[in-house]
Design an enzyme around this catalytic site. Structure first.
Site, PDB file in Angstrom:
ATOM      1  N   HIS A  19      12.836  77.369  50.566  1.00 34.14           N
ATOM      2  CA  HIS A  19      12.386  78.601  49.923  1.00 34.14           C
ATOM      3  C   HIS A  19      11.002  79.022  50.408  1.00 34.14           C
ATOM      4  CE1 HIS A  19      15.564  77.488  46.712  1.00 34.14           C
ATOM      5  NE2 HIS A  19      16.085  78.229  47.659  1.00 34.14           N
ATOM      6  N   HIS A  42      25.727  81.464  51.177  1.00 30.90           N
ATOM      7  CA  HIS A  42      26.063  80.419  50.196  1.00 30.90           C
ATOM      8  C   HIS A  42      24.996  80.504  49.105  1.00 30.90           C
ATOM      9  CE1 HIS A  42      28.022  79.098  53.889  1.00 30.90           C
ATOM     10  NE2 HIS A  42      28.773  78.273  53.183  1.00 30.90           N
ATOM     11  N   SER A 100      17.715  80.820  45.992  1.00 36.35           N
ATOM     12  CA  SER A 100      17.369  81.773  47.053  1.00 36.35           C
ATOM     13  C   SER A 100      17.630  83.246  46.675  1.00 36.35           C
ATOM     14  CB  SER A 100      18.097  81.401  48.347  1.00 36.35           C
ATOM     15  OG  SER A 100      19.479  81.198  48.120  1.00 36.35           O
ATOM     16  N   GLU A 118      29.305  83.685  46.955  1.00 34.06           N
ATOM     17  CA  GLU A 118      29.381  82.353  46.354  1.00 34.06           C
ATOM     18  C   GLU A 118      30.841  82.129  45.977  1.00 34.06           C
ATOM     19  OE1 GLU A 118      27.471  79.602  45.806  1.00 34.06           O
ATOM     20  OE2 GLU A 118      29.312  78.848  44.901  1.00 34.06           O
ATOM     21  N   ASP A 143      34.137  83.967  51.061  1.00 40.28           N
ATOM     22  CA  ASP A 143      33.705  82.937  52.003  1.00 40.28           C
ATOM     23  C   ASP A 143      32.457  83.421  52.753  1.00 40.28           C
ATOM     24  OD1 ASP A 143      33.553  80.807  53.766  1.00 40.28           O
ATOM     25  OD2 ASP A 143      34.910  81.769  55.176  1.00 40.28           O
ATOM     26  N   GLY A 144      31.403  82.631  52.656  1.00 43.24           N
ATOM     27  CA  GLY A 144      30.135  83.028  53.266  1.00 43.24           C
ATOM     28  C   GLY A 144      30.221  83.210  54.768  1.00 43.24           C
ATOM     29  N   ASP A 164      23.300  78.440  53.941  1.00 40.14           N
ATOM     30  CA  ASP A 164      22.877  77.250  53.194  1.00 40.14           C
ATOM     31  C   ASP A 164      24.076  76.533  52.586  1.00 40.14           C
ATOM     32  OD1 ASP A 164      21.371  75.408  51.779  1.00 40.14           O
ATOM     33  OD2 ASP A 164      20.828  76.819  50.189  1.00 40.14           O
TER      34      ASP A 164
HETATM   35  N1  SAM Z   1      21.299  79.029  48.677  1.00 37.44           N
HETATM   36  C1  SAM Z   1      21.186  78.492  47.334  1.00 37.44           C
HETATM   37  C2  SAM Z   1      19.728  78.362  46.984  1.00 37.44           C
HETATM   38  O1  SAM Z   1      18.905  78.110  47.874  1.00 37.44           O
HETATM   39  O2  SAM Z   1      19.403  78.545  45.822  1.00 37.44           O
HETATM   40  C3  SAM Z   1      21.863  77.155  47.188  1.00 37.44           C
HETATM   41  C4  SAM Z   1      23.258  77.083  47.724  1.00 37.44           C
HETATM   42  S1  SAM Z   1      24.061  75.532  47.568  1.00 37.44           S
HETATM   43  C5  SAM Z   1      23.211  74.516  48.667  1.00 37.44           C
HETATM   44  C6  SAM Z   1      25.560  75.851  48.421  1.00 37.44           C
HETATM   45  C7  SAM Z   1      26.544  76.754  47.674  1.00 37.44           C
HETATM   46  O3  SAM Z   1      27.580  77.163  48.555  1.00 37.44           O
HETATM   47  C8  SAM Z   1      27.231  76.076  46.507  1.00 37.44           C
HETATM   48  O4  SAM Z   1      26.939  76.792  45.337  1.00 37.44           O
HETATM   49  C9  SAM Z   1      28.745  76.169  46.838  1.00 37.44           C
HETATM   50  O5  SAM Z   1      29.542  76.430  45.709  1.00 37.44           O
HETATM   51  C10 SAM Z   1      28.779  77.327  47.802  1.00 37.44           C
HETATM   52  N2  SAM Z   1      29.879  77.354  48.788  1.00 37.44           N
HETATM   53  C11 SAM Z   1      30.527  76.315  49.352  1.00 37.44           C
HETATM   54  N3  SAM Z   1      31.351  76.751  50.319  1.00 37.44           N
HETATM   55  C12 SAM Z   1      31.202  78.102  50.377  1.00 37.44           C
HETATM   56  C13 SAM Z   1      31.749  79.121  51.201  1.00 37.44           C
HETATM   57  N4  SAM Z   1      32.636  78.845  52.159  1.00 37.44           N
HETATM   58  N5  SAM Z   1      31.345  80.398  50.997  1.00 37.44           N
HETATM   59  C14 SAM Z   1      30.457  80.702  50.028  1.00 37.44           C
HETATM   60  N6  SAM Z   1      29.890  79.778  49.216  1.00 37.44           N
HETATM   61  C15 SAM Z   1      30.263  78.495  49.390  1.00 37.44           C
END
Ligand code: SAM
Length: 280
Positions: A19, A42, A100, A118, A143-144, A164
């Site tokens: 961050h 993500h 984030s 997400e 999907d991210g 992320d």
């Molecule tokens: N970026 C956030 C932050 O800094 O506050 C933290 C994100 S966390 C490390 C990763 C997230 O990705 C999780 O909440 C998970 O549910 C989500 N996730 C997993 N696979 C994903 C995908 N293919 N597309 C979108 N989100 C996904």
């Protein structure tokens, strides 16, 4: 498989690094009036309650954000990040940690936009509720990695893409490189910030080799380790790979990392690193 919940880890040393880098990039993008897109592939839940069962069980934030958020000698490079944390905790007690998307929300201007994705069935509704009244934001359960194809380039041709993933799947180490390649094909001038954990050093070396092999230039690596590399279980370090970093980012991080390391790792184990993987 979606078993990862960021609520166990919110505000830990890896979040502090991620961050800090995120906020410095956003600050640089704001040196121009022209709008930009913040794309978070993500995004997580957005807000994390630090006295929740999840956060209390690991207590990771106590060795992370809790050590620095009100520190009187915090370097000025941390100001935008710490301002976002303070804004969520007006009582002066550390209750919430901004993920984030909330750091971006705090910093972005009226002309900027947010695209947040997400997938998790519990975290997605929390994220969506955070942004119900924010007209700058689009929040989707999608999907991210797909967004790197469908949402780039932004009309403004300016933007930060934060990638992320939880790295629950070993394939994430390849998927992030493929995703960056897809994004870069469409939007070569964007800033891309990829977070990675160091669990097994070999995985990161391979990921960096794959990234170099894409031919993409201007790749900066920033890392903060709390312990030496190890082949035992667990994360010993985390880092950010930044493509097209703003010109000041490397020097800002060189200035701030020793201070951060000293606060977050009083025992002095581990290391910090700012390294051009591929220069200009
Ligand atoms: N970026 C956030 C932050 O800094 O506050 C933290 C994100 S966390 C490390 C990763 C997230 O990705 C999780 O909440 C998970 O549910 C989500 N996730 C997993 N696979 C994903 C995908 N293919 N597309 C979108 N989100 C996904």
């Amino acid at each position: 498989m979606l078993s990862y919940r960021h609520s166990f880890h919110a505000g830990n040393h890896a979040d502090v690094l991620k961050h800090t880098v995120q906020s410095l990039i956003i600050q640089s993008l704001q040196e121009k009036e022209k709008p930009f897109l913040y794309l978070d592939t993500h995004a997580g839940a957005g807000r994390y309650l630090l006295n929740s069962e999840h956060a209390e069980r690991t207590g990771e934030y106590l060795e992370g954000i809790a050590r620095i958020w009100q520190h009187p000698e915090a370097p000025q490079q941390l100001a935008p990040y710490l301002a976002a944390v303070s804004a969520l905790n007006p009582s002066g007690r550390l209750k919430y940690y901004p993920g984030s998307p909330l750091i971006a929300r705090h910093m972005l201007r009226g002309q900027d936009t947010l695209q947040l994705t997400e997938l998790h069935p519990s975290d997605f509704p929390l994220l969506r509720n955070e942004f119900l009244k924010d007209e700058r934001a689009r929040v989707s359960r999608a999907d991210g990695y797909q967004q790197l194809k469908s949402k780039l380039p932004p009309p403004s041709r300016r933007g930060l893409v934060l990638i992320d993933p939880p790295y629950e799947l070993k394939t994430d180490y390849q998927a992030v490189v493929a995703g960056i390649q897809e994004g870069y094909k469409r939007f070569a001038t964007g800033v891309y910030a990829l977070w990675y954990p160091v669990v097994l050093r070999q995985q990161i070396k391979r990921m960096l080799n794959d990234l170099q092999a894409t031919g993409i230039k201007r790749i900066l690596q920033i890392e903060l380790a709390v312990r030496p590399d190890s082949d035992q279980r667990g994360m010993t370090a985390s880092g950010m790979i930044v493509i097209n970093p703003p010109w000041k980012l490397a020097s800002d991080m060189e200035a701030v990392l020793p201070w951060l390391h000293k606060q977050l790792v009083p025992s002095g184990t581990g290391h910090t690193l700012v390294n051009w993987v591929v220069p200009e």
